[in-house]
Design an enzyme around this catalytic site. Sequence first.
Site, mmCIF file in Angstrom:
data_model
loop_
_atom_site.group_PDB
_atom_site.id
_atom_site.type_symbol
_atom_site.label_atom_id
_atom_site.label_comp_id
_atom_site.label_asym_id
_atom_site.label_seq_id
_atom_site.Cartn_x
_atom_site.Cartn_y
_atom_site.Cartn_z
ATOM 1 N N TYR A 117 0.848 -1.148 -0.148
ATOM 2 C CA TYR A 117 0.120 0.084 0.031
ATOM 3 C C TYR A 117 1.095 1.186 -0.024
ATOM 4 C CZ TYR A 117 -2.996 3.827 1.908
ATOM 5 O OH TYR A 117 -3.571 4.969 1.793
ATOM 6 N N ASP A 130 -10.798 8.884 4.968
ATOM 7 C CA ASP A 130 -9.487 9.558 5.119
ATOM 8 C C ASP A 130 -9.739 10.879 4.703
ATOM 9 O OD1 ASP A 130 -6.843 10.381 4.798
ATOM 10 O OD2 ASP A 130 -6.364 8.822 3.386
#
Length: 119
Positions: free
Chosen positions: A14, A38
Site C-alpha cells: 500500500y 480519510d
Amino acid sequence: MPSAEDITEAVNRYLETVSQGRPDDIAALYADDATIEDPVGSDVHIGQEAIRGFYKAVEGANATTEMVTLRVLGSEAAYFWRLMIGGMTIEIISVMTFNEDAKIASMKAYWGPDNITQG
C-alpha cells in the site's frame, strides 16, 4: 484469517503504490466492498470505483512514504507513517482491517491540519 506476514506485506505494498501514484494498483489492494475514511470525519468512500476515484488525487505524484511503526494483531493493522508530497509532510496514523484474502476491508486515516508541515 490472514497471517501477520500477509498483512505486513499488504501494508508495505500500500505505501509503495501510494508513493508511486498508481490509483488502480492501490484500489486493487482493497476488497470489492471496502471502505475508506480519510481523514476520519470526512465522507466514507465505499467500493472499488469510489476508492479508485479517491486515490486519483495522488496519480502520478512523486511522493515518498516512510513507515515509522506498525502493529499487526488478528486481522487488523495500525501504523504511524509519513507521506512527503508536493513540498509538505503529512504524519498519519492509519488503521486497516483485512479480509481472509489479505485484502483491505476498511481503512481509517487519522490526521488533520496540525499534522502537516511545509518544506
